[in-house]
Design a protein around this motif. Structure first.
Motif, PDB file in Angstrom:
ATOM      1  N   ARG A  55       0.737  -1.146   0.461  1.00 24.79           N
ATOM      2  CA  ARG A  55       0.222   0.385   0.417  1.00 24.79           C
ATOM      3  C   ARG A  55       1.555   1.352   0.266  1.00 24.79           C
ATOM      4  NH1 ARG A  55      -5.597   0.280   1.248  1.00 24.79           N
ATOM      5  NH2 ARG A  55      -6.964  -1.959   1.448  1.00 24.79           N
ATOM      6  N   TYR A  56       2.094   1.134   0.575  1.00 30.91           N
ATOM      7  CA  TYR A  56       2.834   2.452   0.961  1.00 30.91           C
ATOM      8  C   TYR A  56       3.482   2.695  -0.787  1.00 30.91           C
ATOM      9  CZ  TYR A  56       6.948   5.124   2.365  1.00 30.91           C
ATOM     10  OH  TYR A  56       7.206   6.011   2.705  1.00 30.91           O
ATOM     11  N   LEU A  57       4.210   1.560  -0.862  1.00 30.80           N
ATOM     12  CA  LEU A  57       4.533   1.833  -2.455  1.00 30.80           C
ATOM     13  C   LEU A  57       3.307   1.935  -4.001  1.00 30.80           C
ATOM     14  CD1 LEU A  57       7.011  -1.133  -2.237  1.00 30.80           C
ATOM     15  CD2 LEU A  57       7.803   1.027  -1.912  1.00 30.80           C
ATOM     16  N   HIS A  58       2.555   2.038  -3.364  1.00 29.22           N
ATOM     17  CA  HIS A  58       1.255   2.441  -4.380  1.00 29.22           C
ATOM     18  C   HIS A  58       1.199   3.731  -4.605  1.00 29.22           C
ATOM     19  CE1 HIS A  58      -2.069   1.173  -6.831  1.00 29.22           C
ATOM     20  NE2 HIS A  58      -2.456   2.458  -5.993  1.00 29.22           N
ATOM     21  N   ALA A  59       0.745   4.373  -2.824  1.00 35.92           N
ATOM     22  CA  ALA A  59       0.685   4.887  -2.914  1.00 35.92           C
ATOM     23  C   ALA A  59       2.369   6.382  -3.327  1.00 35.92           C
ATOM     24  CB  ALA A  59       0.184   6.058  -1.597  1.00 35.92           C
ATOM     25  N   LEU A  60       3.147   5.498  -3.114  1.00 36.88           N
ATOM     26  CA  LEU A  60       3.971   6.297  -3.176  1.00 36.88           C
ATOM     27  C   LEU A  60       4.393   6.555  -4.868  1.00 36.88           C
ATOM     28  CD1 LEU A  60       6.472   8.147  -3.054  1.00 36.88           C
ATOM     29  CD2 LEU A  60       7.926   5.638  -2.968  1.00 36.88           C
ATOM     30  N   ASN A  61       3.331   5.577  -5.441  1.00 43.00           N
ATOM     31  CA  ASN A  61       4.013   5.704  -7.036  1.00 43.00           C
ATOM     32  C   ASN A  61       2.857   6.571  -7.832  1.00 43.00           C
ATOM     33  OD1 ASN A  61       5.643   3.257  -7.692  1.00 43.00           O
ATOM     34  ND2 ASN A  61       4.664   1.938  -7.897  1.00 43.00           N
ATOM     35  N   TYR A  62       1.932   6.524  -6.507  1.00 46.54           N
ATOM     36  CA  TYR A  62       1.102   7.663  -7.535  1.00 46.54           C
ATOM     37  C   TYR A  62       1.822   9.002  -7.567  1.00 46.54           C
ATOM     38  CZ  TYR A  62      -2.941  10.721  -7.903  1.00 46.54           C
ATOM     39  OH  TYR A  62      -4.569  11.790  -8.051  1.00 46.54           O
ATOM     40  N   CYS A  63       1.857   9.779  -6.036  1.00 44.51           N
ATOM     41  CA  CYS A  63       2.805  10.476  -5.542  1.00 44.51           C
ATOM     42  C   CYS A  63       3.777  10.966  -6.626  1.00 44.51           C
ATOM     43  CB  CYS A  63       3.261  10.868  -4.392  1.00 44.51           C
ATOM     44  SG  CYS A  63       1.618  10.457  -3.233  1.00 44.51           S
ATOM     45  N   MET A  64       4.239  10.052  -6.766  1.00 51.99           N
ATOM     46  CA  MET A  64       5.835  10.074  -7.750  1.00 51.99           C
ATOM     47  C   MET A  64       5.453  10.527  -9.089  1.00 51.99           C
ATOM     48  SD  MET A  64       8.373   9.874  -6.124  1.00 51.99           S
ATOM     49  CE  MET A  64       9.516   9.665  -7.010  1.00 51.99           C
ATOM     50  N   LEU A  65       4.100  10.330  -9.799  1.00 52.61           N
ATOM     51  CA  LEU A  65       3.521  10.805 -10.858  1.00 52.61           C
ATOM     52  C   LEU A  65       3.248  12.375 -11.489  1.00 52.61           C
ATOM     53  CD1 LEU A  65       2.202   7.689 -12.317  1.00 52.61           C
ATOM     54  CD2 LEU A  65       3.945   9.123 -13.178  1.00 52.61           C
ATOM     55  N   LEU A  66       2.890  12.587  -9.871  1.00 54.50           N
ATOM     56  CA  LEU A  66       1.763  14.341 -10.583  1.00 54.50           C
ATOM     57  C   LEU A  66       3.418  15.176  -9.710  1.00 54.50           C
ATOM     58  CD1 LEU A  66      -0.629  13.198  -6.772  1.00 54.50           C
ATOM     59  CD2 LEU A  66      -0.585  13.312  -9.394  1.00 54.50           C
ATOM     60  N   PRO A  67       2.724  16.547 -10.133  1.00 53.09           N
ATOM     61  CA  PRO A  67       3.898  17.807 -10.013  1.00 53.09           C
ATOM     62  C   PRO A  67       3.563  17.969  -8.160  1.00 53.09           C
ATOM     63  CG  PRO A  67       1.488  17.825 -10.925  1.00 53.09           C
ATOM     64  CD  PRO A  67       1.474  16.985 -10.941  1.00 53.09           C
ATOM     65  N   GLY A  68       4.601  18.520  -7.780  1.00 58.21           N
ATOM     66  CA  GLY A  68       4.160  19.039  -6.892  1.00 58.21           C
ATOM     67  C   GLY A  68       5.218  18.146  -5.948  1.00 58.21           C
ATOM     68  N   PRO A  69       6.115  18.112  -4.515  1.00 59.10           N
ATOM     69  CA  PRO A  69       6.730  18.141  -3.355  1.00 59.10           C
ATOM     70  C   PRO A  69       5.839  16.218  -3.086  1.00 59.10           C
ATOM     71  CG  PRO A  69       5.165  19.516  -2.197  1.00 59.10           C
ATOM     72  CD  PRO A  69       4.939  19.330  -3.553  1.00 59.10           C
ATOM     73  N   GLU A  70       6.816  15.312  -3.978  1.00 56.36           N
ATOM     74  CA  GLU A  70       6.557  13.953  -3.499  1.00 56.36           C
ATOM     75  C   GLU A  70       6.244  13.188  -2.162  1.00 56.36           C
ATOM     76  OE1 GLU A  70      10.402  13.660  -4.936  1.00 56.36           O
ATOM     77  OE2 GLU A  70       8.702  14.832  -4.468  1.00 56.36           O
ATOM     78  N   ALA A  71       6.933  14.227  -1.246  1.00 59.39           N
ATOM     79  CA  ALA A  71       7.526  13.452   0.050  1.00 59.39           C
ATOM     80  C   ALA A  71       6.013  13.851   0.515  1.00 59.39           C
ATOM     81  CB  ALA A  71       8.606  14.232   0.857  1.00 59.39           C
ATOM     82  N   GLN A  72       5.721  16.129   0.810  1.00 63.05           N
ATOM     83  CA  GLN A  72       4.533  16.274   1.017  1.00 63.05           C
ATOM     84  C   GLN A  72       3.392  15.554   0.899  1.00 63.05           C
ATOM     85  OE1 GLN A  72       2.076  18.788  -0.366  1.00 63.05           O
ATOM     86  NE2 GLN A  72       1.103  18.997   1.325  1.00 63.05           N
ATOM     87  N   GLN A  73       3.185  14.899  -0.320  1.00 62.76           N
ATOM     88  CA  GLN A  73       2.315  14.696  -0.875  1.00 62.76           C
ATOM     89  C   GLN A  73       1.640  12.543  -0.914  1.00 62.76           C
ATOM     90  OE1 GLN A  73       2.713  14.678  -5.192  1.00 62.76           O
ATOM     91  NE2 GLN A  73       1.792  16.600  -5.352  1.00 62.76           N
ATOM     92  N   LEU A  74       3.092  12.497  -0.323  1.00 64.18           N
ATOM     93  CA  LEU A  74       2.975  11.170   0.320  1.00 64.18           C
ATOM     94  C   LEU A  74       2.269  11.303   2.006  1.00 64.18           C
ATOM     95  CD1 LEU A  74       4.075   8.182   0.187  1.00 64.18           C
ATOM     96  CD2 LEU A  74       6.058   8.725   0.601  1.00 64.18           C
ATOM     97  N   ALA A  75       2.848  12.314   2.451  1.00 61.20           N
ATOM     98  CA  ALA A  75       2.149  12.201   3.951  1.00 61.20           C
ATOM     99  C   ALA A  75       0.604  12.372   3.550  1.00 61.20           C
ATOM    100  CB  ALA A  75       2.825  12.936   4.253  1.00 61.20           C
ATOM    101  N   THR A  76       0.132  13.221   2.977  1.00 61.48           N
ATOM    102  CA  THR A  76      -0.938  13.680   2.258  1.00 61.48           C
ATOM    103  C   THR A  76      -2.510  12.233   2.449  1.00 61.48           C
ATOM    104  OG1 THR A  76      -0.743  15.955   1.611  1.00 61.48           O
ATOM    105  CG2 THR A  76      -3.419  15.248   1.278  1.00 61.48           C
ATOM    106  N   TYR A  77      -1.556  11.431   1.198  1.00 59.51           N
ATOM    107  CA  TYR A  77      -2.212  10.220   0.740  1.00 59.51           C
ATOM    108  C   TYR A  77      -2.146   9.582   2.042  1.00 59.51           C
ATOM    109  CZ  TYR A  77      -3.333   6.454  -2.679  1.00 59.51           C
ATOM    110  OH  TYR A  77      -4.320   5.686  -2.847  1.00 59.51           O
TER     111      TYR A  77
END
Length: 466
Positions: A55-77
Protein backbone atom coordinates in the motif's frame (compact mmCIF):
# COMPACT_ATOMS: atom_id res chain seq x y z
CA UNK A 1 13.76 -2.09 18.78
CA UNK A 2 13.17 -5.77 18.05
CA UNK A 3 11.35 -6.68 14.85
CA UNK A 4 7.70 -7.55 15.54
CA UNK A 5 6.66 -11.12 14.99
CA UNK A 6 4.05 -12.14 12.48
CA UNK A 7 1.67 -13.07 15.26
CA UNK A 8 1.74 -9.61 16.82
CA UNK A 9 -1.49 -7.69 16.36
CA UNK A 10 -0.95 -4.21 14.88
CA UNK A 11 -1.75 -1.32 17.16
CA UNK A 12 -4.83 0.60 16.03
CA UNK A 13 -3.71 4.25 15.88
CA UNK A 14 -6.00 6.94 17.21
CA UNK A 15 -6.42 10.13 15.27
CA UNK A 16 -4.75 12.04 18.12
CA UNK A 17 -1.73 9.73 17.97
CA UNK A 18 -1.55 10.20 14.20
CA UNK A 19 -1.65 13.99 14.65
CA UNK A 20 1.30 13.82 17.02
CA UNK A 21 3.21 11.61 14.59
CA UNK A 22 2.66 13.89 11.59
CA UNK A 23 3.73 16.94 13.58
CA UNK A 24 6.85 15.09 14.71
CA UNK A 25 7.50 14.08 11.10
CA UNK A 26 7.24 17.70 9.96
CA UNK A 27 9.82 18.72 12.57
CA UNK A 28 12.22 15.88 11.81
CA UNK A 29 11.98 15.57 8.01
CA UNK A 30 15.48 16.68 7.14
CA UNK A 31 17.44 15.26 4.23
CA UNK A 32 15.17 16.14 1.30
CA UNK A 33 12.65 13.79 -0.34
CA UNK A 34 14.98 10.79 -0.10
CA UNK A 35 15.31 11.05 3.65
CA UNK A 36 11.67 11.98 4.16
CA UNK A 37 10.32 9.04 2.13
CA UNK A 38 12.69 6.63 3.87
CA UNK A 39 11.71 8.02 7.29
CA UNK A 40 8.00 7.60 6.54
CA UNK A 41 8.63 4.05 5.34
CA UNK A 42 10.52 3.19 8.51
CA UNK A 43 7.86 4.67 10.79
CA UNK A 44 4.62 3.76 8.96
CA UNK A 45 5.55 0.38 7.47
CA UNK A 46 8.32 -1.11 9.63
CA UNK A 47 7.95 0.20 13.16
CA UNK A 48 4.30 1.19 13.63
CA UNK A 49 2.83 -1.10 10.93
CA UNK A 50 0.02 1.33 10.16
CA UNK A 51 0.26 0.61 6.41
CA UNK A 52 1.50 -2.42 4.50
CA UNK A 53 4.53 -2.30 2.22
CA UNK A 54 2.47 -2.71 -0.97
CA UNK A 55 0.00 0.00 0.00
CA UNK A 56 2.85 2.36 0.82
CA UNK A 57 4.58 1.76 -2.52
CA UNK A 58 1.29 2.03 -4.39
CA UNK A 59 0.66 5.44 -2.82
CA UNK A 60 4.22 6.54 -3.53
CA UNK A 61 3.96 5.52 -7.19
CA UNK A 62 0.95 7.81 -7.61
CA UNK A 63 2.67 10.72 -5.84
CA UNK A 64 5.77 10.31 -8.02
CA UNK A 65 3.68 10.93 -11.13
CA UNK A 66 2.20 14.18 -9.81
CA UNK A 67 3.62 17.67 -10.02
CA UNK A 68 4.58 18.98 -6.63
CA UNK A 69 6.57 17.78 -3.60
CA UNK A 70 6.20 13.99 -3.52
CA UNK A 71 7.09 13.56 0.16
CA UNK A 72 4.40 16.02 1.27
CA UNK A 73 1.91 14.40 -1.08
CA UNK A 74 2.79 10.98 0.32
CA UNK A 75 2.15 12.22 3.87
CA UNK A 76 -1.18 13.63 2.70
CA UNK A 77 -2.08 10.37 0.95
CA UNK A 78 -1.31 8.20 3.98
CA UNK A 79 -3.27 10.54 6.22
CA UNK A 80 -6.24 10.42 3.84
CA UNK A 81 -5.98 6.64 3.49
CA UNK A 82 -6.18 6.20 7.25
CA UNK A 83 -8.70 8.84 8.27
CA UNK A 84 -10.25 10.36 5.18
CA UNK A 85 -10.25 14.05 4.32
CA UNK A 86 -9.47 15.25 7.85
CA UNK A 87 -6.49 12.92 8.01
CA UNK A 88 -5.15 14.02 4.63
CA UNK A 89 -5.44 17.71 5.48
CA UNK A 90 -3.87 17.23 8.92
CA UNK A 91 -0.97 15.12 7.66
CA UNK A 92 -0.16 17.36 4.70
CA UNK A 93 -0.47 20.59 6.68
CA UNK A 94 1.61 19.41 9.62
CA UNK A 95 4.31 18.20 7.23
CA UNK A 96 4.66 21.78 5.95
CA UNK A 97 3.83 23.95 8.99
CA UNK A 98 7.09 23.58 10.99
CA UNK A 99 9.26 24.44 7.99
CA UNK A 100 7.03 27.42 7.14
CA UNK A 101 7.37 28.87 10.64
CA UNK A 102 11.11 28.24 10.70
CA UNK A 103 11.67 29.78 7.27
CA UNK A 104 9.66 32.87 8.21
CA UNK A 105 11.90 33.33 11.27
CA UNK A 106 15.05 32.74 9.21
CA UNK A 107 13.84 35.11 6.50
CA UNK A 108 13.25 37.81 9.08
CA UNK A 109 16.73 37.19 10.54
CA UNK A 110 18.15 37.37 7.04
CA UNK A 111 16.59 40.79 6.38
CA UNK A 112 17.77 42.03 9.79
CA UNK A 113 21.31 40.67 9.90
CA UNK A 114 22.04 39.31 6.43
CA UNK A 115 24.33 42.25 5.63
CA UNK A 116 26.30 41.96 8.88
CA UNK A 117 29.91 40.85 8.29
CA UNK A 118 29.37 37.57 10.13
CA UNK A 119 26.12 37.01 8.30
CA UNK A 120 27.94 37.60 5.04
CA UNK A 121 30.63 35.13 6.15
CA UNK A 122 28.01 32.44 6.70
CA UNK A 123 26.45 33.10 3.30
CA UNK A 124 29.86 33.17 1.60
CA UNK A 125 30.40 29.60 2.76
CA UNK A 126 26.88 28.44 1.95
CA UNK A 127 26.71 29.76 -1.63
CA UNK A 128 29.38 27.41 -3.03
CA UNK A 129 27.61 24.54 -1.24
CA UNK A 130 24.32 25.46 -2.92
CA UNK A 131 25.99 25.64 -6.33
CA UNK A 132 27.56 22.23 -5.70
CA UNK A 133 24.20 20.75 -4.67
CA UNK A 134 22.61 21.92 -7.92
CA UNK A 135 25.52 20.52 -9.93
CA UNK A 136 25.19 17.22 -8.06
CA UNK A 137 21.47 17.07 -8.87
CA UNK A 138 22.18 17.62 -12.56
CA UNK A 139 24.98 15.01 -12.56
CA UNK A 140 22.88 12.41 -10.76
CA UNK A 141 19.90 12.85 -13.04
CA UNK A 142 21.99 12.84 -16.20
CA UNK A 143 23.72 9.60 -15.28
CA UNK A 144 20.45 7.85 -14.50
CA UNK A 145 18.08 9.26 -17.09
CA UNK A 146 19.93 10.24 -20.27
CA UNK A 147 20.02 6.74 -21.73
CA UNK A 148 19.56 7.66 -25.39
CA UNK A 149 20.88 10.27 -27.79
CA UNK A 150 17.52 11.97 -28.19
CA UNK A 151 17.39 12.50 -24.42
CA UNK A 152 20.83 14.12 -24.46
CA UNK A 153 19.66 16.31 -27.34
CA UNK A 154 16.59 17.36 -25.36
CA UNK A 155 18.75 18.28 -22.37
CA UNK A 156 21.05 20.41 -24.52
CA UNK A 157 18.12 22.08 -26.29
CA UNK A 158 16.44 22.91 -23.00
CA UNK A 159 19.69 24.49 -21.75
CA UNK A 160 19.92 26.57 -24.93
CA UNK A 161 16.26 27.49 -24.58
CA UNK A 162 16.86 28.81 -21.07
CA UNK A 163 19.88 30.78 -22.31
CA UNK A 164 17.73 32.27 -25.07
CA UNK A 165 15.06 33.21 -22.56
CA UNK A 166 12.33 30.82 -23.68
CA UNK A 167 9.51 30.45 -21.14
CA UNK A 168 9.86 27.43 -18.87
CA UNK A 169 6.35 26.28 -19.80
CA UNK A 170 7.23 26.06 -23.51
CA UNK A 171 10.34 24.03 -22.79
CA UNK A 172 8.45 21.50 -20.65
CA UNK A 173 5.58 21.25 -23.13
CA UNK A 174 7.96 20.70 -26.04
CA UNK A 175 9.88 18.05 -24.11
CA UNK A 176 6.65 16.21 -23.20
CA UNK A 177 5.51 16.26 -26.83
CA UNK A 178 8.90 14.96 -28.00
CA UNK A 179 8.84 12.21 -25.39
CA UNK A 180 5.35 11.17 -26.46
CA UNK A 181 6.42 11.07 -30.10
CA UNK A 182 9.50 8.99 -29.32
CA UNK A 183 7.44 6.57 -27.24
CA UNK A 184 5.39 5.80 -30.35
CA UNK A 185 8.48 4.84 -32.33
CA UNK A 186 9.91 1.28 -32.37
CA UNK A 187 12.25 0.94 -29.40
CA UNK A 188 11.82 4.66 -28.77
CA UNK A 189 12.08 4.31 -24.98
CA UNK A 190 14.47 1.39 -24.84
CA UNK A 191 17.68 1.80 -22.94
CA UNK A 192 20.55 0.92 -25.31
CA UNK A 193 22.53 -0.45 -22.36
CA UNK A 194 19.80 -2.85 -21.32
CA UNK A 195 17.87 -5.64 -22.96
CA UNK A 196 14.47 -4.44 -21.87
CA UNK A 197 12.72 -1.11 -21.59
CA UNK A 198 13.21 1.01 -18.50
CA UNK A 199 10.26 0.82 -16.12
CA UNK A 200 7.99 3.80 -15.83
CA UNK A 201 9.07 6.26 -13.18
CA UNK A 202 7.80 9.56 -11.95
CA UNK A 203 9.51 12.72 -13.17
CA UNK A 204 10.97 13.81 -9.88
CA UNK A 205 14.49 15.04 -9.31
CA UNK A 206 14.93 12.41 -6.62
CA UNK A 207 13.01 9.66 -8.40
CA UNK A 208 15.73 7.06 -7.82
CA UNK A 209 15.33 7.44 -4.07
CA UNK A 210 11.83 6.11 -3.80
CA UNK A 211 11.53 2.89 -1.81
CA UNK A 212 11.26 -0.30 -3.79
CA UNK A 213 11.85 -3.85 -2.71
CA UNK A 214 15.39 -3.58 -4.05
CA UNK A 215 16.57 -0.15 -2.90
CA UNK A 216 14.91 0.55 0.44
CA UNK A 217 15.95 -0.96 3.71
CA UNK A 218 13.08 -3.40 3.90
CA UNK A 219 11.99 -5.09 7.10
CA UNK A 220 13.01 -8.72 7.59
CA UNK A 221 10.91 -11.42 6.05
CA UNK A 222 9.10 -12.14 9.33
CA UNK A 223 8.27 -8.45 9.71
CA UNK A 224 6.90 -8.25 6.18
CA UNK A 225 4.54 -11.10 6.99
CA UNK A 226 3.22 -9.31 10.09
CA UNK A 227 -0.18 -7.72 9.52
CA UNK A 228 -0.53 -3.97 9.27
CA UNK A 229 -3.47 -1.91 10.38
CA UNK A 230 -4.16 -1.26 6.69
CA UNK A 231 -2.89 -4.51 5.23
CA UNK A 232 -2.90 -5.73 1.64
CA UNK A 233 -6.15 -7.61 2.13
CA UNK A 234 -7.81 -5.16 4.52
CA UNK A 235 -11.30 -4.28 3.19
CA UNK A 236 -11.37 -0.85 1.62
CA UNK A 237 -12.58 1.82 4.01
CA UNK A 238 -15.73 3.67 3.02
CA UNK A 239 -13.99 6.94 2.17
CA UNK A 240 -11.63 5.18 -0.28
CA UNK A 241 -14.45 3.95 -2.54
CA UNK A 242 -14.46 5.76 -5.85
CA UNK A 243 -17.55 7.51 -7.11
CA UNK A 244 -17.90 10.08 -9.84
CA UNK A 245 -19.94 12.51 -7.69
CA UNK A 246 -17.27 12.34 -4.98
CA UNK A 247 -14.54 13.15 -7.52
CA UNK A 248 -16.51 16.11 -8.88
CA UNK A 249 -17.25 17.32 -5.36
CA UNK A 250 -13.57 17.16 -4.31
CA UNK A 251 -12.46 19.00 -7.45
CA UNK A 252 -15.15 21.61 -6.93
CA UNK A 253 -14.02 22.19 -3.36
CA UNK A 254 -10.38 22.53 -4.42
CA UNK A 255 -11.01 24.83 -7.36
CA UNK A 256 -13.54 26.76 -5.31
CA UNK A 257 -11.08 27.38 -2.48
CA UNK A 258 -8.47 28.53 -4.98
CA UNK A 259 -10.91 30.86 -6.77
CA UNK A 260 -12.36 32.30 -3.57
CA UNK A 261 -9.01 33.02 -1.92
CA UNK A 262 -7.41 34.48 -5.02
CA UNK A 263 -10.61 36.37 -5.82
CA UNK A 264 -10.78 37.89 -2.33
CA UNK A 265 -7.15 38.98 -2.53
CA UNK A 266 -7.77 40.57 -5.92
CA UNK A 267 -10.98 42.21 -4.67
CA UNK A 268 -9.35 43.70 -1.60
CA UNK A 269 -5.98 44.69 -3.06
CA UNK A 270 -6.50 44.82 -6.83
CA UNK A 271 -5.48 42.68 -9.78
CA UNK A 272 -2.03 44.24 -10.04
CA UNK A 273 -1.17 43.94 -6.35
CA UNK A 274 1.86 41.87 -5.37
CA UNK A 275 -0.20 39.40 -3.32
CA UNK A 276 -2.53 38.78 -6.26
CA UNK A 277 0.38 38.28 -8.62
CA UNK A 278 2.04 35.91 -6.14
CA UNK A 279 -1.13 33.83 -5.84
CA UNK A 280 -1.46 33.43 -9.59
CA UNK A 281 2.20 32.80 -10.25
CA UNK A 282 2.78 30.21 -7.52
CA UNK A 283 -0.34 28.34 -8.55
CA UNK A 284 1.21 28.05 -11.99
CA UNK A 285 4.53 27.01 -10.47
CA UNK A 286 2.82 24.31 -8.39
CA UNK A 287 1.37 22.75 -11.53
CA UNK A 288 4.75 22.69 -13.29
CA UNK A 289 6.98 21.14 -10.63
CA UNK A 290 7.71 17.92 -12.54
CA UNK A 291 11.29 17.09 -11.66
CA UNK A 292 11.16 18.23 -8.05
CA UNK A 293 12.22 21.48 -6.43
CA UNK A 294 15.44 21.88 -8.42
CA UNK A 295 13.40 21.79 -11.63
CA UNK A 296 10.93 24.49 -10.63
CA UNK A 297 13.52 26.79 -9.04
CA UNK A 298 14.77 28.06 -12.43
CA UNK A 299 11.16 28.95 -13.30
CA UNK A 300 10.70 30.71 -9.96
CA UNK A 301 14.05 32.47 -10.32
CA UNK A 302 13.32 33.55 -13.87
CA UNK A 303 9.97 35.08 -12.93
CA UNK A 304 10.39 36.24 -9.32
CA UNK A 305 13.81 37.79 -10.02
CA UNK A 306 13.67 38.78 -13.67
CA UNK A 307 10.02 39.67 -14.20
CA UNK A 308 8.66 40.85 -10.86
CA UNK A 309 11.83 41.84 -9.00
CA UNK A 310 10.66 40.44 -5.67
CA UNK A 311 14.27 39.57 -4.83
CA UNK A 312 17.67 39.38 -6.49
CA UNK A 313 19.44 36.32 -7.86
CA UNK A 314 21.95 36.49 -4.99
CA UNK A 315 19.09 36.54 -2.47
CA UNK A 316 17.53 33.56 -4.24
CA UNK A 317 20.76 31.66 -3.63
CA UNK A 318 20.72 32.64 0.02
CA UNK A 319 17.13 31.45 0.32
CA UNK A 320 17.99 28.09 -1.19
CA UNK A 321 20.83 27.74 1.31
CA UNK A 322 18.39 28.38 4.16
CA UNK A 323 15.89 25.95 2.64
CA UNK A 324 18.51 23.20 2.43
CA UNK A 325 19.19 23.51 6.16
CA UNK A 326 15.57 23.29 7.36
CA UNK A 327 13.11 20.36 7.62
CA UNK A 328 10.26 19.90 5.18
CA UNK A 329 10.12 19.95 1.38
CA UNK A 330 12.81 21.95 -0.39
CA UNK A 331 10.12 23.75 -2.38
CA UNK A 332 9.41 25.62 0.87
CA UNK A 333 12.07 28.04 -0.33
CA UNK A 334 9.12 29.78 -2.00
CA UNK A 335 8.19 31.06 1.47
CA UNK A 336 11.53 32.89 1.51
CA UNK A 337 10.74 34.34 -1.92
CA UNK A 338 7.36 35.52 -0.69
CA UNK A 339 8.74 36.98 2.53
CA UNK A 340 11.40 39.01 0.75
CA UNK A 341 8.92 40.18 -1.87
CA UNK A 342 6.48 41.35 0.81
CA UNK A 343 9.24 42.77 2.99
CA UNK A 344 10.92 44.78 0.25
CA UNK A 345 7.62 46.39 -0.78
CA UNK A 346 6.43 46.89 2.82
CA UNK A 347 3.08 45.33 2.03
CA UNK A 348 0.24 46.24 4.40
CA UNK A 349 2.32 49.20 5.54
CA UNK A 350 4.96 47.22 7.44
CA UNK A 351 7.91 45.24 6.06
CA UNK A 352 7.79 42.32 8.53
CA UNK A 353 4.00 42.02 8.48
CA UNK A 354 4.02 42.21 4.70
CA UNK A 355 6.69 39.53 4.53
CA UNK A 356 4.80 37.16 6.83
CA UNK A 357 1.52 37.58 4.94
CA UNK A 358 3.24 37.13 1.57
CA UNK A 359 5.04 33.98 2.76
CA UNK A 360 1.73 32.49 3.93
CA UNK A 361 -0.03 33.43 0.67
CA UNK A 362 2.75 31.88 -1.40
CA UNK A 363 2.71 28.68 0.67
CA UNK A 364 -1.08 28.36 0.39
CA UNK A 365 -1.13 28.60 -3.39
CA UNK A 366 1.94 26.38 -3.78
CA UNK A 367 0.54 23.46 -1.79
CA UNK A 368 -3.21 23.73 -2.45
CA UNK A 369 -2.96 21.82 -5.78
CA UNK A 370 -1.16 18.96 -4.01
CA UNK A 371 -4.05 18.53 -1.57
CA UNK A 372 -6.53 18.58 -4.45
CA UNK A 373 -4.55 15.93 -6.36
CA UNK A 374 -4.59 13.59 -3.37
CA UNK A 375 -8.08 14.15 -1.97
CA UNK A 376 -9.69 14.05 -5.41
CA UNK A 377 -7.54 11.39 -7.06
CA UNK A 378 -6.95 9.08 -4.10
CA UNK A 379 -10.23 7.13 -4.38
CA UNK A 380 -9.68 6.60 -8.10
CA UNK A 381 -6.16 5.29 -7.52
CA UNK A 382 -7.27 3.01 -4.69
CA UNK A 383 -10.14 1.60 -6.72
CA UNK A 384 -8.23 0.95 -9.91
CA UNK A 385 -4.84 0.00 -8.39
CA UNK A 386 -3.40 0.86 -11.78
CA UNK A 387 -0.89 3.53 -12.64
CA UNK A 388 -1.14 5.29 -16.01
CA UNK A 389 1.68 4.75 -18.47
CA UNK A 390 3.37 8.10 -18.89
CA UNK A 391 6.87 6.87 -19.61
CA UNK A 392 7.39 8.78 -22.85
CA UNK A 393 6.30 12.29 -21.81
CA UNK A 394 7.90 11.95 -18.38
CA UNK A 395 11.26 10.87 -19.80
CA UNK A 396 11.17 13.81 -22.17
CA UNK A 397 10.32 16.17 -19.33
CA UNK A 398 13.10 14.75 -17.17
CA UNK A 399 15.67 15.25 -19.95
CA UNK A 400 14.57 18.88 -20.33
CA UNK A 401 14.66 19.34 -16.57
CA UNK A 402 18.33 18.33 -16.55
CA UNK A 403 19.16 21.11 -18.99
CA UNK A 404 17.14 23.57 -16.91
CA UNK A 405 19.01 22.55 -13.76
CA UNK A 406 22.37 23.02 -15.50
CA UNK A 407 21.26 26.54 -16.41
CA UNK A 408 20.32 27.19 -12.79
CA UNK A 409 23.76 25.96 -11.70
CA UNK A 410 25.29 28.45 -14.13
CA UNK A 411 23.22 31.30 -12.68
CA UNK A 412 24.24 30.40 -9.14
CA UNK A 413 27.88 29.91 -10.13
CA UNK A 414 28.01 33.37 -11.66
CA UNK A 415 26.56 34.87 -8.46
CA UNK A 416 29.07 32.94 -6.38
CA UNK A 417 32.22 33.44 -8.41
CA UNK A 418 31.53 36.93 -9.80
CA UNK A 419 29.61 38.73 -7.04
CA UNK A 420 30.66 42.09 -8.41
CA UNK A 421 29.76 41.35 -12.02
CA UNK A 422 31.73 40.44 -15.12
CA UNK A 423 33.87 43.58 -14.90
CA UNK A 424 35.26 42.62 -11.47
CA UNK A 425 37.88 40.03 -10.56
CA UNK A 426 36.48 36.58 -9.74
CA UNK A 427 36.32 35.28 -6.19
CA UNK A 428 38.91 32.53 -6.44
CA UNK A 429 38.21 31.33 -2.90
CA UNK A 430 34.53 30.79 -3.70
CA UNK A 431 35.51 29.05 -6.94
CA UNK A 432 37.85 26.68 -5.10
CA UNK A 433 35.27 25.97 -2.41
CA UNK A 434 32.67 25.17 -5.08
CA UNK A 435 35.02 22.67 -6.71
CA UNK A 436 35.78 21.10 -3.32
CA UNK A 437 32.09 20.88 -2.39
CA UNK A 438 31.17 19.36 -5.76
CA UNK A 439 33.92 16.75 -5.43
CA UNK A 440 32.85 15.87 -1.89
CA UNK A 441 29.21 15.44 -2.96
CA UNK A 442 29.73 13.50 -6.17
CA UNK A 443 32.89 11.49 -5.47
CA UNK A 444 32.94 11.16 -1.71
CA UNK A 445 29.14 11.00 -1.21
CA UNK A 446 29.31 13.46 1.68
CA UNK A 447 25.96 14.14 3.31
CA UNK A 448 24.25 17.49 2.78
CA UNK A 449 24.40 18.36 6.48
CA UNK A 450 28.12 17.69 6.74
CA UNK A 451 28.76 19.68 3.59
CA UNK A 452 26.75 22.67 4.82
CA UNK A 453 28.52 22.51 8.17
CA UNK A 454 31.94 22.34 6.53
CA UNK A 455 31.28 25.23 4.14
CA UNK A 456 29.78 27.35 6.92
CA UNK A 457 32.83 26.74 9.11
CA UNK A 458 35.17 27.69 6.26
CA UNK A 459 33.21 30.89 5.74
CA UNK A 460 33.63 31.82 9.40
CA UNK A 461 37.34 30.96 9.32
CA UNK A 462 37.75 33.19 6.27
CA UNK A 463 36.09 36.05 8.16
CA UNK A 464 38.54 35.61 11.03
CA UNK A 465 41.52 35.70 8.68
CA UNK A 466 40.58 38.73 6.59
Amino acid sequence: MNAPQASDAPEVPSFRAAIKFWFWLGCMSFGGPAGQIALMHEELVVRRRWISEKRYLHALNYCMLLPGPEAQQLATYTGWLMYGTRGGIAAGALFVLPSLVLLIVLSWAYTAWGQHPWGQALLWGLKPAVTALVLQAAHRLAMRNLKARWLWALAVLSLLGMLWGLPFVWIIAGAAATGYYMSRQPSGLQDPAQAGPEPTRGAKAEQDTRPTESNVTSPPQETRAAPAWLDDDTPALAHTHYSHPRLVRALAWGVGLWAVTLGLIALVFGLGHTLTLMGGFFTQAALLTFGGAYAVLPFVTQTAVGQYGWLTAAQMMDGLALGESTPGPLIMVVAFVGFLGGHSQALLGHPVLGGIVAACVVTWFTFLPSFVFILAGGPLVESTRHMPSLAGPLRGIMAAVIGVIVHLAGVFARQTWLPGGWHMLPDLGAFALTLLATWLLIRRQLSVFKLLGLCTALGLVRQLLV
